[in-house]
Scaffold this active site. Structure first.
Site, short mmCIF file in Angstrom:
data_model
loop_
_atom_site.label_atom_id
_atom_site.label_comp_id
_atom_site.label_asym_id
_atom_site.label_seq_id
_atom_site.Cartn_x
_atom_site.Cartn_y
_atom_site.Cartn_z
N TYR A 1 0.81 -1.23 0.00
CA TYR A 1 0.00 0.00 0.00
C TYR A 1 0.84 1.28 0.00
O TYR A 1 0.35 2.35 -0.33
CB TYR A 1 -0.93 0.08 1.23
CG TYR A 1 -2.01 -0.97 1.32
CD1 TYR A 1 -2.37 -1.76 0.23
CD2 TYR A 1 -2.67 -1.17 2.52
CE1 TYR A 1 -3.35 -2.73 0.35
CE2 TYR A 1 -3.66 -2.14 2.64
CZ TYR A 1 -3.99 -2.91 1.55
OH TYR A 1 -4.97 -3.86 1.67
N1 NAP Z 1 -7.15 -8.32 -0.52
C1 NAP Z 1 -6.96 -7.49 0.50
O1 NAP Z 1 -6.31 -7.84 1.45
C2 NAP Z 1 -7.60 -6.13 0.49
C3 NAP Z 1 -8.11 -5.59 -0.68
C4 NAP Z 1 -8.73 -4.34 -0.62
C5 NAP Z 1 -8.85 -3.68 0.60
N2 NAP Z 1 -8.32 -4.23 1.74
C6 NAP Z 1 -8.42 -3.55 3.06
O2 NAP Z 1 -9.75 -3.13 3.24
C7 NAP Z 1 -9.76 -1.71 3.50
C8 NAP Z 1 -11.02 -1.11 2.99
O3 NAP Z 1 -10.92 -1.03 1.57
P1 NAP Z 1 -12.08 -0.68 0.62
O4 NAP Z 1 -11.53 -0.26 -0.66
O5 NAP Z 1 -12.95 -1.86 0.61
O6 NAP Z 1 -12.69 0.55 1.39
P2 NAP Z 1 -14.15 0.95 1.71
O7 NAP Z 1 -14.12 1.45 3.07
O8 NAP Z 1 -15.14 -0.10 1.35
O9 NAP Z 1 -14.37 2.15 0.65
C9 NAP Z 1 -13.55 3.17 0.56
C10 NAP Z 1 -13.95 4.10 -0.62
O10 NAP Z 1 -15.18 4.73 -0.35
C11 NAP Z 1 -14.97 6.16 -0.16
N3 NAP Z 1 -15.72 6.52 1.05
C12 NAP Z 1 -15.46 6.11 2.31
N4 NAP Z 1 -16.36 6.66 3.16
C13 NAP Z 1 -17.20 7.40 2.42
C14 NAP Z 1 -18.33 8.20 2.73
N5 NAP Z 1 -18.77 8.32 3.99
N6 NAP Z 1 -18.97 8.83 1.72
C15 NAP Z 1 -18.54 8.70 0.45
N7 NAP Z 1 -17.46 7.97 0.09
C16 NAP Z 1 -16.79 7.32 1.07
C17 NAP Z 1 -13.49 6.35 0.03
O11 NAP Z 1 -13.05 7.58 -0.52
P3 NAP Z 1 -12.72 8.88 0.43
O12 NAP Z 1 -11.26 8.87 0.64
O13 NAP Z 1 -13.19 10.00 -0.42
O14 NAP Z 1 -13.50 8.74 1.69
C18 NAP Z 1 -12.91 5.16 -0.77
O15 NAP Z 1 -12.77 5.47 -2.13
C19 NAP Z 1 -8.49 -1.21 2.81
O16 NAP Z 1 -8.06 0.02 3.29
C20 NAP Z 1 -7.54 -2.31 3.16
O17 NAP Z 1 -7.07 -2.13 4.48
C21 NAP Z 1 -7.71 -5.44 1.69
#
Ligand code: NAP
Length: 322
Positions: free
Chosen positions: A58
């Site tokens: 990351y």
């Molecule tokens: N295979 C793996 O191991 C793997 C893969 C992916 C992710 N992960 C882990 O999972 C975590 C979560 O990842 P995710 O991508 O699934 O994140 P998520 O929390 O499902 O979504 C994040 C996205 O939504 C936006 N967002 C968040 N809160 C919001 C709100 N209140 N209103 C509007 N937009 C909002 C964020 O942009 P803003 O910055 O604008 O808020 C970001 O683009 C990662 O950080 C990582 O630690 C692990």
């Protein structure tokens, strides 16, 4: 903040966990500064978040390390990951052990709490189980990490075959699992195993990009309706999940619905949220702490979407760096 026990690790963790990857990478992914990213981590900790999830790949371990300076090491649960190289390359024991040592340096800690194998595809699992896990468990004896975890590659394994196969094997203390409003596969493929074997669960993809971008959700509904996978009325609206937002305990917004939906699923320990925006950070923690969505809404979501596979897991279109 509410706290829970992360499966058989016994760690007491906040139910809201800060994800330092995803598309935001604490804001670094959208051109924000390292100081801004450190500020996001500190604000999360001030609000009671004690679980931080990062990964070597990351590029956020350094900022996590900066944010942790001066913080009591026992007060935070640090989770990181090692990946296989991009492309067709496979996992190797040497690169994973190097990655662990690099993570300790970048994070500035003597040990990590949960060390995870990152995005393991089903075909790689036998090697990970037979070669990498034993080598890592020897590193654990040296005190480099406390618990071993595994994460899936949801876009490439939408039926969650890898976790389904891995969790009964007994060496995985935690699993990172994709689960959201329109991807409910884990309810049958993963949670029965995590509950049976007391594997701690970290949820990813609660919002991802599909529930953060209304146009993307509307487009996905049109595609699904065109192939008969959802009723046509969902494709005829610019706000197809608007029925979740209402009084009487309903959601206050789509992202509120998305985080609450995941939080209250039986088998879920920690809901990761990824953001670089301080307003989103507060809103998401508030959502994760609210009660479950009304039963009628949950039943409707099961009826409409529980048969879907692989929806809303992909990356958003690349954003230009400011
Ligand atoms: N295979 C793996 O191991 C793997 C893969 C992916 C992710 N992960 C882990 O999972 C975590 C979560 O990842 P995710 O991508 O699934 O994140 P998520 O929390 O499902 O979504 C994040 C996205 O939504 C936006 N967002 C968040 N809160 C919001 C709100 N209140 N209103 C509007 N937009 C909002 C964020 O942009 P803003 O910055 O604008 O808020 C970001 O683009 C990662 O950080 C990582 O630690 C692990």
């Amino acid at each position: 903040m509410h706290y829970t026990t992360l499966g058989r690790t016994g760690l007491r963790v906040s139910v809201a966990g800060l994800g330092c990857g995803g598309f935001s990478r604490l804001g670094l992914g959208t051109g924000q500064s390292e100081d801004h990213a450190v500020g996001i981590i500190r604000q999360a900790m001030d609000l009671g978040v004690n679980l931080i999830d990062t990964a070597a790949v990351y590029g956020t371990e350094d900022v996590v390390g900066k944010a942790l300076r001066g913080v009591d090491r026992d007060a935070v649960v640090v989770c990181t990951k090692a990946s296989k190289p991009a492309g067709d390359a496979t996992f190797t024991v040497a690169s994973i052990l190097d990655s662990l040592d690099g993570s300790l340096k970048r994070l500035g800690v003597d040990y990590v709490d949960v060390f995870q194998l990152h995005a393991v595809p089903p075909a790689a699992y036998p090697f990970v189980r037979d070669e990498i896990a034993p080598a890592l468990l020897r590193e654990r004896e040296k005190g480099k990490f406390r618990f071993l975890g595994i994460t899936e590659t949801a876009p490439n394994d939408p039926e969650q075959h890898m976790l389904n196969r891995a969790l009964p094997d007994g060496m995985w203390d935690t699993a990172m699992v994709a689960f959201h409003l329109m991807d409910q596969v884990a309810r049958t493929q993963v949670f029965p195993h995590t509950l049976a074997h007391k594997v701690g669960t970290l949820m990813m993809f609660a919002v991802r990009s599909i529930f953060a971008r209304p146009a993307q959700l509307a487009a996905a509904m049109r595609d699904l309706a065109a192939t008969g996978q959802v009723p046509t009325w969902l494709a005829e609206s610019d706000d197809p999940l608007g029925f979740l937002v209402h009084g009487d305990g309903g959601a206050t917004s789509l992202t509120d619905a998305a985080y609450r939906y995941v939080r209250h699923e039986p088998g879920v320990d920690v809901v990761l949220f990824g953001t670089g925006d301080a307003g989103h950070l507060r809103a998401n923690i508030n959502s994760i702490l609210r009660p479950a969505l009304p039963e009628a809404d949950r039943a409707k979501l099961a009826e409409l979407f529980s048969h879907l596979r692989g929806v809303g897991l992909e990356a958003p279109p690349r954003r230009r760096q400011p």
